[in-house]
Each structure stands twice: as structure tokens, then as C-alpha cells.
Motif scaffolding. Structure first.
Motif, PDB file in Angstrom:
ATOM      1  N   GLY A 109       1.302   1.023 -10.766  1.00  0.00           N
ATOM      2  CA  GLY A 109       1.654   3.000 -10.199  1.00  0.00           C
ATOM      3  C   GLY A 109       1.397   3.117  -8.382  1.00  0.00           C
ATOM      4  O   GLY A 109       1.223   3.684  -8.182  1.00  0.00           O
ATOM      5  N   LEU A 110       0.969   2.149  -7.816  1.00  0.00           N
ATOM      6  CA  LEU A 110      -0.013   1.776  -6.325  1.00  0.00           C
ATOM      7  C   LEU A 110       1.914   2.723  -5.266  1.00  0.00           C
ATOM      8  O   LEU A 110       2.367   1.472  -5.500  1.00  0.00           O
ATOM      9  CB  LEU A 110       0.477   0.140  -6.101  1.00  0.00           C
ATOM     10  CG  LEU A 110      -1.416  -0.134  -6.272  1.00  0.00           C
ATOM     11  CD1 LEU A 110      -1.592  -1.483  -6.116  1.00  0.00           C
ATOM     12  CD2 LEU A 110      -2.434   0.726  -6.171  1.00  0.00           C
ATOM     13  N   ASP A 111       1.481   2.919  -4.476  1.00  0.00           N
ATOM     14  CA  ASP A 111       2.571   3.633  -3.501  1.00  0.00           C
ATOM     15  C   ASP A 111       2.003   3.788  -2.550  1.00  0.00           C
ATOM     16  O   ASP A 111       1.443   4.681  -2.363  1.00  0.00           O
ATOM     17  CB  ASP A 111       3.022   4.794  -4.312  1.00  0.00           C
ATOM     18  CG  ASP A 111       4.162   5.232  -3.446  1.00  0.00           C
ATOM     19  OD1 ASP A 111       4.708   4.587  -2.639  1.00  0.00           O
ATOM     20  OD2 ASP A 111       4.984   6.402  -3.597  1.00  0.00           O
ATOM     21  N   ALA A 112       1.421   2.630  -1.357  1.00  0.00           N
ATOM     22  CA  ALA A 112       1.544   3.182  -0.486  1.00  0.00           C
ATOM     23  C   ALA A 112       1.743   1.848   0.378  1.00  0.00           C
ATOM     24  O   ALA A 112       2.880   1.143  -0.014  1.00  0.00           O
ATOM     25  CB  ALA A 112      -0.454   1.793  -0.696  1.00  0.00           C
ATOM     26  N   SER A 113       1.605   1.952   1.608  1.00  0.00           N
ATOM     27  CA  SER A 113       2.302   1.085   2.597  1.00  0.00           C
ATOM     28  C   SER A 113       0.908   0.819   4.291  1.00  0.00           C
ATOM     29  O   SER A 113       0.446   0.804   3.411  1.00  0.00           O
ATOM     30  CB  SER A 113       2.936   2.504   3.837  1.00  0.00           C
ATOM     31  OG  SER A 113       4.425   3.384   2.823  1.00  0.00           O
ATOM     32  N   VAL A 114       1.012   0.217   4.789  1.00  0.00           N
ATOM     33  CA  VAL A 114       0.913  -0.452   6.081  1.00  0.00           C
ATOM     34  C   VAL A 114       1.792  -0.090   7.414  1.00  0.00           C
ATOM     35  O   VAL A 114       2.337  -0.012   7.374  1.00  0.00           O
ATOM     36  CB  VAL A 114       0.913  -2.085   5.601  1.00  0.00           C
ATOM     37  CG1 VAL A 114      -0.201  -2.909   6.642  1.00  0.00           C
ATOM     38  CG2 VAL A 114      -0.164  -2.238   4.507  1.00  0.00           C
ATOM     39  N   ASN A 115       0.687   0.229   7.865  1.00  0.00           N
ATOM     40  CA  ASN A 115       1.018   0.466   9.796  1.00  0.00           C
ATOM     41  C   ASN A 115       0.685  -0.967  10.588  1.00  0.00           C
ATOM     42  O   ASN A 115      -0.713  -0.449  10.652  1.00  0.00           O
ATOM     43  CB  ASN A 115       0.115   2.250   9.917  1.00  0.00           C
ATOM     44  CG  ASN A 115       0.685   2.610  11.398  1.00  0.00           C
ATOM     45  OD1 ASN A 115       2.010   1.680  11.195  1.00  0.00           O
ATOM     46  ND2 ASN A 115      -0.229   3.063  12.319  1.00  0.00           N
ATOM     47  N   LEU A 116       1.178  -1.057  10.515  1.00  0.00           N
ATOM     48  CA  LEU A 116       1.079  -2.486  11.532  1.00  0.00           C
ATOM     49  C   LEU A 116       1.411  -2.329  12.939  1.00  0.00           C
ATOM     50  O   LEU A 116       2.711  -1.580  13.335  1.00  0.00           O
ATOM     51  CB  LEU A 116       2.174  -3.225  10.944  1.00  0.00           C
ATOM     52  CG  LEU A 116       2.240  -4.756  12.037  1.00  0.00           C
ATOM     53  CD1 LEU A 116       0.868  -5.262  11.836  1.00  0.00           C
ATOM     54  CD2 LEU A 116       3.551  -5.733  11.550  1.00  0.00           C
ATOM     55  N   ASP A 117       0.133  -2.255  14.255  1.00  0.00           N
ATOM     56  CA  ASP A 117       0.602  -1.895  15.669  1.00  0.00           C
ATOM     57  C   ASP A 117       1.096  -3.203  16.022  1.00  0.00           C
ATOM     58  O   ASP A 117      -0.471  -4.097  16.512  1.00  0.00           O
ATOM     59  CB  ASP A 117      -0.733  -1.261  15.550  1.00  0.00           C
ATOM     60  CG  ASP A 117       0.025  -1.088  17.268  1.00  0.00           C
ATOM     61  OD1 ASP A 117       1.058  -0.793  17.753  1.00  0.00           O
ATOM     62  OD2 ASP A 117      -0.858  -0.278  18.196  1.00  0.00           O
ATOM     63  N   TRP A 118       2.061  -3.723  16.228  1.00  0.00           N
ATOM     64  CA  TRP A 118       2.223  -5.091  16.380  1.00  0.00           C
ATOM     65  C   TRP A 118       2.385  -5.160  17.845  1.00  0.00           C
ATOM     66  O   TRP A 118       3.377  -4.279  18.549  1.00  0.00           O
ATOM     67  CB  TRP A 118       3.119  -5.743  15.983  1.00  0.00           C
ATOM     68  CG  TRP A 118       4.161  -7.337  16.064  1.00  0.00           C
ATOM     69  CD1 TRP A 118       4.292  -7.689  17.276  1.00  0.00           C
ATOM     70  CD2 TRP A 118       3.594  -8.359  15.308  1.00  0.00           C
ATOM     71  NE1 TRP A 118       4.299  -9.390  17.314  1.00  0.00           N
ATOM     72  CE2 TRP A 118       4.154  -9.195  16.100  1.00  0.00           C
ATOM     73  CE3 TRP A 118       3.181  -7.845  13.593  1.00  0.00           C
ATOM     74  CZ2 TRP A 118       3.698 -10.835  15.591  1.00  0.00           C
ATOM     75  CZ3 TRP A 118       3.350  -9.758  13.397  1.00  0.00           C
ATOM     76  CH2 TRP A 118       3.978 -10.558  13.819  1.00  0.00           C
ATOM     77  N   LYS A 119       1.582  -6.155  18.991  1.00  0.00           N
ATOM     78  CA  LYS A 119       1.894  -5.849  20.918  1.00  0.00           C
ATOM     79  C   LYS A 119       1.608  -7.344  21.109  1.00  0.00           C
ATOM     80  O   LYS A 119       0.757  -8.271  20.554  1.00  0.00           O
ATOM     81  CB  LYS A 119       0.232  -5.647  21.217  1.00  0.00           C
ATOM     82  CG  LYS A 119       0.409  -3.719  20.815  1.00  0.00           C
ATOM     83  CD  LYS A 119      -1.250  -3.126  21.584  1.00  0.00           C
ATOM     84  CE  LYS A 119      -0.770  -1.947  21.558  1.00  0.00           C
ATOM     85  NZ  LYS A 119      -2.399  -1.229  21.888  1.00  0.00           N
TER      86      LYS A 119
END
Length: 210
Positions: A109-119
């Protein structure tokens, strides 16, 4: 006019290099791994922040595991069961650097995202600290950024030049091997043809046909 064009070109170069800074939105599968890769040259600073984005307020925010590896498979960052984090390193080898994310628990049931700020590169540099340390601001700071952009462009050109030379060397070696293989194949074909003729001649002589 030439000076103005040079400034515009340097600004464009800086913008292109700053494209190394950007947030990625990764939709994680309920089971399995989601990865993102970036081809980076040696001696480049990499800085990244990541955080789980979860909209379901009825349940606790899910945890994720994170692993970052170098082109040769060395682990540069590894965390398990976290909701956010950061990794930073200076590259020691050229190639694709891989960052992989997966859920800490396999809940269908998981529905998630990952916000990745790659510099990467000059985008990862803390310009506020540079400005305070060197006591510069305004135009001086922008010129400092442009100077860093020029250095980065020069390093990129040197890196591309080295890669082009390596690829040309590999291509020449491959062509030489193909040429030798072709010569050997032709030699084998000629030898087999001679053996066949010799065998047929002996056969016909034995049958008294010639």
C-alpha cells in the motif's frame, strides 16, 4: 561589444554548469529499487539532500534505505530506515555514480516519493561562505563565480580530450585486431581450400580418373 559578448558567453557557460544543481522527484515502487545515475569526472565535489515525500496523514511517514556507489562499486554512502539525509563526497574516479533508494519495508500500500537535490561541481559550492570568507559581494562575487565556471569548463575540456584520446586508442586497437582476424580467416580459408584440392586430387588418382 566583444567584451559584452564574452560576458554573455560566460554567463551561459555558468548556467549550463549550474544545471548540475537540480531537484529530482523519484516515485518509489512498493517493492524494488529506484536508482539515478550521473556521469562525473574525477575531483568533483558532489552534495545531495534527500527526503521522503508522503501525503497520507493517516499513516506514519515510511522509511527508506539509500546506497550511493562509485563507478567501481565502492560504497560512498549507505543509510537504512531513514526519512531524510544527506551525502557529500569528492569523486576520485570518472564514470557513472549511482544513487539507489528503496523502502525499508515492503508494504503493497505504500505510495511515496523521494525528493533528491543533487548538486555537482560549482553548483555544490557554498558561495555564501566564500563571500564571507573573502569579504566579497555583488559584482566581485559574480566574477568569482564566472572564474570558477571558466576553470570548470577548462577541466571538462581536458577530461573530454582525454576520453577522446582513450576512445581513439581503443578504436585503433580494435581495428588492428579485426584486420589480423580477417587475415587469419583468409589464411585458414586458403589452407582449407588447398587441403581440399589435395584430397580431391588424391581421390581422383586413386579412382584412376586422372
Amino acid at each position: 561589444m566583444g567584451h559584452r559578448a564574452a560576458v554573455i558567453w560566460l554567463w551561459a557557460a555558468l548556467v549550463l554548469l549550474m544545471r548540475g544543481a537540480g531537484a529530482l522527484w523519484l516515485q518509489l515502487p512498493p517493492s524494488g529499487t529506484k536508482c539515478v545515475s550521473e556521469e562525473i569526472q574525477p575531483n568533483v565535489v558532489v552534495l545531495a539532500d534527500y527526503a521522503v515525500i508522503y501525503d497520507n496523514r493517516d499513516h506514519a511517514k515510511p522509511t527508506i534505505s539509500v546506497k550511493v556507489t562509485s563507478p567501481y562499486g565502492n560504497t560512498l554512502h549507505h543509510q537504512e530506515n531513514v526519512t531524510s539525509g544527506q551525502f557529500a563526497f569528492t569523486t576520485s574516479e570518472a564514470g557513472n555514480y549511482l544513487a539507489c533508494f528503496w523502502f525499508g519495508s515492503s508494504d503493497p500500500g505504500l505510495d511515496a516519493s523521494v525528493n533528491l537535490d543533487w548538486k555537482i561541481g560549482i553548483a555544490a559550492r557554498d558561495w555564501d561562505s566564500v563571500a564571507k570568507k573573502e569579504k566579497i559581494e555583488g559584482v566581485e562575487l559574480e566574477l568569482k563565480k564566472l572564474e570558477a565556471a571558466v576553470e570548470a569548463i577548462h577541466e571538462n575540456l581536458q577530461y573530454l580530450k582525454t576520453r577522446e584520446a582513450d576512445m581513439r586508442q581503443v578504436s585503433e586497437k580494435t581495428n588492428a585486431r579485426v584486420a589480423w582476424f580477417s587475415i587469419m580467416s583468409l589464411g585458414v580459408c586458403v589452407a582449407v581450400s588447398i587441403l581440399q584440392l589435395w584430397h580431391l586430387k588424391g581421390f581422383f588418382q586413386k579412382k584412376k580418373l586422372i
